[in-house]
Design an enzyme around this catalytic site. Structure first.
Site, PDB file in Angstrom:
ATOM      1  N   CYS A   2       0.840  -1.187   0.000  1.00  0.00           N
ATOM      2  CA  CYS A   2       0.000   0.000   0.000  1.00  0.00           C
ATOM      3  C   CYS A   2       0.881   1.245   0.000  1.00  0.00           C
ATOM      4  CB  CYS A   2      -0.907  -0.003   1.234  1.00  0.00           C
ATOM      5  SG  CYS A   2      -1.836  -1.542   1.460  1.00  0.00           S
ATOM      6  N   LEU A  50      -3.876  -1.364  -1.321  1.00  0.00           N
ATOM      7  CA  LEU A  50      -3.889  -2.426  -2.317  1.00  0.00           C
ATOM      8  C   LEU A  50      -4.278  -3.693  -1.566  1.00  0.00           C
ATOM      9  CD1 LEU A  50      -3.256  -3.544  -5.176  1.00  0.00           C
ATOM     10  CD2 LEU A  50      -0.916  -3.947  -4.370  1.00  0.00           C
ATOM     11  N   ASN A  72       2.037  -0.808   5.430  1.00  0.00           N
ATOM     12  CA  ASN A  72       2.305  -1.223   4.060  1.00  0.00           C
ATOM     13  C   ASN A  72       3.096  -2.524   4.143  1.00  0.00           C
ATOM     14  OD1 ASN A  72       3.035  -1.397   1.298  1.00  0.00           O
ATOM     15  ND2 ASN A  72       4.908  -0.242   1.691  1.00  0.00           N
ATOM     16  N   GLY A  73       2.645  -3.574   3.441  1.00  0.00           N
ATOM     17  CA  GLY A  73       3.387  -4.827   3.441  1.00  0.00           C
ATOM     18  C   GLY A  73       2.538  -5.994   3.879  1.00  0.00           C
ATOM     19  N   THR A 333      22.078   2.101 -13.697  1.00  0.00           N
ATOM     20  CA  THR A 333      21.840   0.661 -13.715  1.00  0.00           C
ATOM     21  C   THR A 333      20.426   0.320 -13.264  1.00  0.00           C
ATOM     22  OG1 THR A 333      24.181   0.239 -13.276  1.00  0.00           O
ATOM     23  CG2 THR A 333      22.665  -1.556 -12.848  1.00  0.00           C
ATOM     24  N   ARG A 336      17.998   1.192 -16.122  1.00  0.00           N
ATOM     25  CA  ARG A 336      18.073   0.205 -17.206  1.00  0.00           C
ATOM     26  C   ARG A 336      17.240  -1.029 -16.871  1.00  0.00           C
ATOM     27  NH1 ARG A 336      24.604  -0.219 -18.213  1.00  0.00           N
ATOM     28  NH2 ARG A 336      24.919   1.706 -19.443  1.00  0.00           N
TER      29      ARG A 336
END
Length: 521
Positions: A2, A50, A72-73, A333, A336
């Site tokens: 979340c 979420l 969150n989690g 990095t 990418r």
């Protein structure tokens, strides 16, 4: 997962309320299912949800007469903590949400609650009885969390899942340290995760136990299948994601067998909820890329429901500014590797999935990067392992977490399970050295080399590592460099903005990313 936003000790919380809601809404991509807010005294807790576990009765903030929580989690040991609370008469459960277990832990252990959580989390708990705020972040920093201050309101402190929710109101922001707790009535930062392997200059000496190593990773994957929504595995065809997929496929098969036995014992047809299809796996790459080819081999071996997505370099270039906006870093990095992951996450979410398992963390734990073979001695090798694991929240965790959460897709990483990390990082580093007879991550490969019941084909189990951005197709990086070279002139590199003076981009590609990708055609 979340999105959370917290303001504590604001001098005029009522006037700040609408601003807080707007800032929290900047995180709505992380939690598109619902939003909630708690306001009391000088404190605001905002949550963007979420829903993964307890879909119908898991709204946040969770508000009780004496406490308010946003999180969150996922808390994997929530049932054990709930039972413990009942045993010690610490109050019943208001919901079936795993997040409520944080409240149970706080009631028993106070500000040390995070030490007793098994999961990935960032949470803020407000004690309404004394005005205390407790904030914590999981040991590895799998979830993102930031803390900020405003010099014009010196007593106020802010927390949020992403930088974008803080930069409008804070003039100083830090990444909240993983494995730490903020306690407004105690130390500013209390370390709750400090295993022996993290002690400076400590050199582990435990012999490798292949059975324990294998069982620990299997348990880590098993925990992370806790879900009330469709899920899958990000499968690159490399060792790490393939092992995760193999273990998950076995667990799905076991669950399906149990459900079939149960349905046969019941009258009438089984409900749709009792029938779990085979594991779904997902891969992305340029056409003919190494990852696409290897992932398909793994999927066929495991019998998964595999989905392959091809992307064009031009599609990645077009997404670059959005990728940088979401992952909130200019690290070349990371950008990418994040771009293909961002594009894949969009497809996965559109297909109706909300959660995926991913393979981050193994290279840091086992010394999987090829430069590890240049370590001058065991001490240097171990120190580099500890450093790389300690910085995961700046790089691989950040990439995996934010690239997926940009689309409201949760990524779980079994290799960064606290128990598994402690087992693997306690192994004598001699066992991890890259030698003439040992490929990188040898002990991990050996642990899953079970010819009688193979987890993977040998060609995958012993496949040498590809960098993610190489594995999706070498043309992706080549085009990034070529387009940046065409857009950035030598004059632009020589006359960079003054505010870059402390960290000037060294390449034209880095220059482009510093402009959020907007220089690209």
């Amino acid at each position: 997962m979340c999105g959370i936003f917290v303001c504590y000790r604001h001098p005029d919380v009522q006037a700040f309320e609408q601003k807080a809601l707007r800032l929290s809404n900047l995180l709505s991509h992380r939690g598109p299912d619902s939003a909630g807010c708690f306001i009391e005294d000088q404190t605001i807790l905002c949550h963007e949800r979420l829903s993964i576990v307890e879909l119908e009765n898991g709204e946040q903030p969770i508000v009780q007469p004496d406490l308010a929580l946003i999180a969150n989690g996922e808390i994997y040991n929530h049932e054990a903590l709930r039972q413990e609370a009942t045993k010690h008469d610490l109050g019943g459960s208001q919901t079936d949400s795993d997040s409520e277990a944080i409240i149970h832990a706080y009631r028993r252990y106070g500000a040390k609650a995070a030490h007793f959580l098994d999961g990935i989390f960032s949470f803020a708990l407000y004690d309404r009885t004394n005005g205390r705020l407790v904030v914590a972040r999981d040991p590895m920093g799998v979830t993102s969390l930031y803390q900020g201050w405003n010099s014009s309101a010196s007593h106020a402190v802010f927390f949020a899942s992403e930088l974008k929710a803080l930069h409008q109101v804070c003039d100083y922001i830090i990444s909240f340290p993983p494995g730490h707790t903020f306690d407004s009535m105690g130390k500013p930062y209390e370390k709750f995760y400090n295993p022996q392997w993290k002690i400076p200059k400590h050199l582990p000496s435990a012999p490798v136990d292949y059975t324990l190593l294998r069982a620990s990773l299997e348990q880590a994957v098993r925990k992370r299948l806790m879900s009330d929504v469709p899920y899958g595995v990000l499968l690159s065809g490399g060792l790490d994601s393939s092992l995760v997929a193999s273990i998950a496929a076995r667990e799905v098969a076991k669950a399906s067998e149990r459900q079939n036995r149960l349905s046969n014992s019941l009258e009438g047809p089984p409900s749709p909820q009792m029938i779990r299809s085979r594991l779904s796996t997902f891969s992305i790459g340029l056409k003919g890329s190494p990852d696409i080819v290897s992932a398909l081999k793994v999927a066929e071996f495991l019998g998964t429901d595999h989905h392959t997505y091809h992307f064009a370099c031009e599609e990645g270039i077009a997404a670059l500014s959005d990728v940088i906006f979401h992952i909130e870093t200019y690290d070349v990095t990371s950008i990418r590797a994040s771009t293909p992951m961002y594009l894949l996450s969009k497809h996965i979410k559109a297909a109706g999935y909300k959660m995926v398992l991913s393979g981050e963390g193994s290279d840091e734990i086992f010394g999987g990067y090829l430069y590890f073979e240049n370590a001058p001695n065991l001490e240097a090798f171990q120190q580099e392992l500890v450093r790389r694991v300690g910085e995961l929240h700046f790089f691989d965790c950040l990439r995996a977490h934010k690239s997926t959460m940009a689309w409201g897709l949760e990524a779980r990483v079994p290799f960064l399970d606290k128990q598994f990390v402690d087992v693997a990082m306690s192994v004598d580093p001699r066992e991890k050295l890259i030698t003439g007879s040992r490929i990188e991550k040898y002990i991990l490969r050996k642990a899953f080399s079970t010819p009688e019941q193979p987890y993977l084909p040998d060609e995958i189990l012993w496949r040498q590592k590809e960098q993610f951005s190489d594995g999706v197709g070498y043309g992706w990086i080549n085009m990034l460099k070529a387009v940046a070279s065409a857009c950035v002139t030598p004059q632009m590199m020589a006359s960079q903005p003054k505010h870059w003076v402390d960290d000037p981009p060294a390449t034209k590609e880095a220059y482009v990313t510093r402009h959020d990708g907007h220089l690209l055609p």
